[in-house]
Design a protein around this motif. Structure first.
Motif, PDB file in Angstrom:
ATOM      1  N   ALA A  80       1.005  -1.225   0.015  1.00 35.03           N
ATOM      2  CA  ALA A  80      -0.045  -0.037   0.090  1.00 35.03           C
ATOM      3  C   ALA A  80       1.021   1.253   0.008  1.00 35.03           C
ATOM      4  N   LEU A  81       0.235   2.415  -0.565  1.00 33.41           N
ATOM      5  CA  LEU A  81       1.071   3.601  -0.293  1.00 33.41           C
ATOM      6  C   LEU A  81      -0.113   4.680   0.055  1.00 33.41           C
ATOM      7  N   GLN A  82       0.205   5.109   1.479  1.00 37.31           N
ATOM      8  CA  GLN A  82      -0.779   6.020   2.090  1.00 37.31           C
ATOM      9  C   GLN A  82      -0.167   7.413   1.539  1.00 37.31           C
ATOM     10  N   MET A  83      -1.017   8.219   1.037  1.00 33.77           N
ATOM     11  CA  MET A  83      -0.584   9.538   0.629  1.00 33.77           C
ATOM     12  C   MET A  83      -1.383  10.630   1.307  1.00 33.77           C
ATOM     13  N   ASN A  84      -0.692  11.527   2.069  1.00 37.95           N
ATOM     14  CA  ASN A  84      -1.092  12.303   2.974  1.00 37.95           C
ATOM     15  C   ASN A  84      -0.857  13.723   2.404  1.00 37.95           C
ATOM     16  N   SER A  85      -1.510  14.706   2.576  1.00 36.80           N
ATOM     17  CA  SER A  85      -0.976  16.378   2.317  1.00 36.80           C
ATOM     18  C   SER A  85      -0.643  16.440   0.904  1.00 36.80           C
ATOM     19  N   LEU A  86      -1.717  15.861  -0.062  1.00 36.02           N
ATOM     20  CA  LEU A  86      -1.334  15.605  -1.470  1.00 36.02           C
ATOM     21  C   LEU A  86      -1.254  17.078  -2.067  1.00 36.02           C
ATOM     22  N   LYS A  87      -0.231  17.074  -3.017  1.00 38.72           N
ATOM     23  CA  LYS A  87      -0.114  18.352  -3.802  1.00 38.72           C
ATOM     24  C   LYS A  87      -0.500  18.283  -5.224  1.00 38.72           C
ATOM     25  N   PHE A  88      -0.692  19.402  -5.931  1.00 33.98           N
ATOM     26  CA  PHE A  88      -1.078  19.369  -7.504  1.00 33.98           C
ATOM     27  C   PHE A  88      -0.196  18.783  -8.188  1.00 33.98           C
ATOM     28  N   GLU A  89       1.162  18.738  -7.561  1.00 37.82           N
ATOM     29  CA  GLU A  89       2.420  18.294  -8.476  1.00 37.82           C
ATOM     30  C   GLU A  89       2.434  16.722  -8.121  1.00 37.82           C
ATOM     31  N   ASP A  90       1.538  16.206  -7.144  1.00 38.04           N
ATOM     32  CA  ASP A  90       1.644  14.697  -7.184  1.00 38.04           C
ATOM     33  C   ASP A  90       0.786  13.883  -8.324  1.00 38.04           C
ATOM     34  N   THR A  91       0.159  14.663  -9.107  1.00 39.50           N
ATOM     35  CA  THR A  91      -0.573  14.368  -9.954  1.00 39.50           C
ATOM     36  C   THR A  91       0.014  13.381 -10.937  1.00 39.50           C
ATOM     37  N   ALA A  92      -0.564  12.207 -11.103  1.00 47.51           N
ATOM     38  CA  ALA A  92       0.422  11.271 -12.169  1.00 47.51           C
ATOM     39  C   ALA A  92      -0.132   9.925 -12.203  1.00 47.51           C
ATOM     40  N   VAL A  93       0.092   8.888 -13.058  1.00 52.53           N
ATOM     41  CA  VAL A  93      -0.382   7.560 -13.002  1.00 52.53           C
ATOM     42  C   VAL A  93       0.538   6.873 -12.041  1.00 52.53           C
ATOM     43  N   TYR A  94       0.288   6.165 -11.026  1.00 47.24           N
ATOM     44  CA  TYR A  94       1.191   5.534 -10.007  1.00 47.24           C
ATOM     45  C   TYR A  94       0.899   4.145 -10.497  1.00 47.24           C
ATOM     46  N   TYR A  95       2.245   3.489 -10.397  1.00 46.61           N
ATOM     47  CA  TYR A  95       2.333   2.139 -10.696  1.00 46.61           C
ATOM     48  C   TYR A  95       3.148   1.358  -9.523  1.00 46.61           C
ATOM     49  N   CYS A  96       2.705   0.307  -9.086  1.00 49.01           N
ATOM     50  CA  CYS A  96       3.463  -0.601  -8.078  1.00 49.01           C
ATOM     51  C   CYS A  96       4.200  -1.554  -9.238  1.00 49.01           C
ATOM     52  N   ALA A  97       5.432  -2.008  -8.470  1.00 45.12           N
ATOM     53  CA  ALA A  97       6.537  -2.714  -9.212  1.00 45.12           C
ATOM     54  C   ALA A  97       7.112  -3.918  -8.196  1.00 45.12           C
ATOM     55  N   SER A  98       7.567  -4.862  -8.682  1.00 42.87           N
ATOM     56  CA  SER A  98       8.292  -5.877  -7.963  1.00 42.87           C
ATOM     57  C   SER A  98       9.702  -6.388  -8.677  1.00 42.87           C
ATOM     58  N   ARG A  99      10.385  -6.520  -7.718  1.00 40.55           N
ATOM     59  CA  ARG A  99      11.822  -7.239  -7.934  1.00 40.55           C
ATOM     60  C   ARG A  99      12.427  -8.134  -7.185  1.00 40.55           C
ATOM     61  N   LYS A 100      12.674  -9.290  -7.616  1.00 39.01           N
ATOM     62  CA  LYS A 100      13.143 -10.361  -6.693  1.00 39.01           C
ATOM     63  C   LYS A 100      14.548 -10.138  -5.825  1.00 39.01           C
ATOM     64  N   PHE A 101      14.100 -10.078  -4.589  1.00 36.84           N
ATOM     65  CA  PHE A 101      15.139 -10.131  -3.479  1.00 36.84           C
ATOM     66  C   PHE A 101      15.938  -8.677  -3.348  1.00 36.84           C
ATOM     67  N   ILE A 102      16.174  -8.075  -4.336  1.00 29.20           N
ATOM     68  CA  ILE A 102      17.315  -6.929  -3.935  1.00 29.20           C
ATOM     69  C   ILE A 102      16.282  -5.707  -4.406  1.00 29.20           C
ATOM     70  N   LEU A 103      16.514  -4.621  -3.302  1.00 29.70           N
ATOM     71  CA  LEU A 103      15.499  -3.448  -3.399  1.00 29.70           C
ATOM     72  C   LEU A 103      16.549  -2.497  -3.871  1.00 29.70           C
ATOM     73  N   THR A 104      15.656  -1.799  -5.033  1.00 33.14           N
ATOM     74  CA  THR A 104      16.282  -0.843  -5.715  1.00 33.14           C
ATOM     75  C   THR A 104      15.422   0.179  -5.969  1.00 33.14           C
ATOM     76  N   MET A 105      15.819   1.600  -6.213  1.00 29.58           N
ATOM     77  CA  MET A 105      14.884   2.749  -6.690  1.00 29.58           C
ATOM     78  C   MET A 105      14.990   3.008  -8.386  1.00 29.58           C
ATOM     79  N   LYS A 106      15.600   1.961  -9.028  1.00 26.26           N
ATOM     80  CA  LYS A 106      15.599   2.378 -10.373  1.00 26.26           C
ATOM     81  C   LYS A 106      14.758   1.691 -10.974  1.00 26.26           C
ATOM     82  N   PRO A 107      13.763   2.163 -11.766  1.00 24.10           N
ATOM     83  CA  PRO A 107      12.784   1.609 -12.513  1.00 24.10           C
ATOM     84  C   PRO A 107      13.073   0.435 -13.348  1.00 24.10           C
ATOM     85  N   ASP A 108      14.093   0.650 -13.996  1.00 23.76           N
ATOM     86  CA  ASP A 108      14.603  -0.410 -15.267  1.00 23.76           C
ATOM     87  C   ASP A 108      15.047  -1.804 -14.517  1.00 23.76           C
TER      88      ASP A 108
END
Length: 123
Positions: A80-108
């Motif tokens: 889940a992603l709890q989003m509070n104090s939302l701003k106009f600039e938070d407007t977007a399509v939000y995607y969840c993604a999964s990766r085996k074992f290793i945590l990363t911040m790179k979408p690729d």
């Protein structure tokens, strides 16, 4: 193969809150790190938040730190992603993604993606 399905997007006024959910198929959910990303029109997909296998470690983009909270329930195969104090600039399509074992911040580096859910924040 992992299938991810997001829900919870919608239209909200600035300052409001939304809670996004992502349901994952399969029996190995606890072996995948999970991330949330977003993409606004005309912009590249950007990292929002990520959570480790057990949920003990979380990471956030500076732009959402202190406002968004990522969590997971391995018994229910959900993140889940709890989003509070939302701003106009938070407007977007939000995607969840999964990766085996290793945590990363790179979408690729993520293996599986959901179809996305639209979040629109009115100013």
């Amino acid at each position: 193969q992992v299938q991810l399905v997001e829900s919870g997007g919608g239209l909200v006024q600035a300052g409001g809150s939304l809670r996004l959910s992502c349901a994952a198929s399969g029996r190995t959910f606890s072996t995948y790190t999970m991330g949330w990303f977003r993409q606004a029109p005309g912009k590249e997909r950007e990292f929002v938040a990520a959570i480790s296998l057990s949920g003990s470690s979380t990471y956030y983009a500076d732009s959402v730190k202190g406002r968004f909270t990522i969590s997971r329930d391995n018994a229910k195969n959900t993140v889940a992603l709890q989003m509070n104090s939302l701003k106009f600039e938070d407007t977007a399509v939000y995607y969840c993604a999964s990766r085996k074992f290793i945590l990363t911040m790179k979408p690729d580096e993520y293996d599986y993606w959901g179809q996305g859910t639209q979040v629109t924040v009115s100013s």
